[in-house]
Design an enzyme around this catalytic site. Structure first.
Site, PDB file in Angstrom:
ATOM      1  N   GLY A  27      36.782  43.388  35.093  1.00 51.42           N
ATOM      2  CA  GLY A  27      36.680  42.171  35.866  1.00 51.42           C
ATOM      3  C   GLY A  27      37.842  41.263  35.538  1.00 51.42           C
ATOM      4  N   TYR A  28      38.055  40.282  36.389  1.00 47.13           N
ATOM      5  CA  TYR A  28      39.214  39.402  36.273  1.00 47.13           C
ATOM      6  C   TYR A  28      38.780  37.969  36.007  1.00 47.13           C
ATOM      7  CZ  TYR A  28      41.786  43.434  37.545  1.00 47.13           C
ATOM      8  OH  TYR A  28      42.321  44.699  37.503  1.00 47.13           O
ATOM      9  N   LEU A  29      39.322  37.420  34.919  1.00 49.09           N
ATOM     10  CA  LEU A  29      39.088  36.023  34.585  1.00 49.09           C
ATOM     11  C   LEU A  29      40.067  35.143  35.338  1.00 49.09           C
ATOM     12  CD1 LEU A  29      38.676  36.545  30.752  1.00 49.09           C
ATOM     13  CD2 LEU A  29      36.856  36.264  32.439  1.00 49.09           C
TER      14      LEU A  29
END
Length: 148
Positions: A27-29
């Site tokens: 996932g991408y912050l």
């Protein structure tokens, strides 16, 4: 520096079960710059990627499971799930074949990393590779995480 070419896949190679496989969640912050968390089997990694298409900076830092699970709740967009097959390619390369799962299925992408830009530019892909999407940001996982 990460130097890689990326391709869509026309047909999967036979007998994928013979190759090493990693089950990946990522996932991408943040997507500009790219800050990603990833679980790859039992390894947990925080990655920063700079700008670029074929060549860009990449830094990886280890995480533990607890930190990964904490940060996973903070991602923007979708959690990407895929299986990555590691397929040897003579003379010295490894194809990373990503078979996406969930709502990104049936997407399949193949990546090959190189030591130099010259190697990347002179690379002839195997017959089962499809369109070269190296220079299309559309197929960066950070962009795939944003799709509705």
């Amino acid at each position: 520096m990460e130097i890689e070419r990326k391709y869509l896949v026309k047909t999967l190679p036979d007998h994928l079960e013979q190759y090493a496989c990693k089950v990946i969640e990522q996932g991408y912050l943040n997507t500009n710059p790219v800050v990603r968390i990833r679980r790859s089997n039992d390894d947990y990694i925080l990655t920063y990627k700079g700008k670029g298409m074929m060549v860009r900076e990449e830094y990886n830092l280890p995480l533990n499971e607890e930190a990964f699970l904490h940060l996973k709740e903070k991602i923007d967009g979708r959690l990407i799930q895929k299986r990555r097959y590691l397929i040897p390619l003579a003379p010295k390369y490894t194809i990373e074949l990503d078979v996406f799962e969930g709502d990104l299925a049936p997407l399949q992408l193949a990546e090959v990393e190189f030591e130099t830009e010259e190697e990347a530019n002179n690379f002839t892909p195997p017959e089962w590779f499809g369109e070269d999407v190296t220079f299309s940001g559309k197929y960066h996982n950070s962009q795939l995480s944003k799709l509705p």
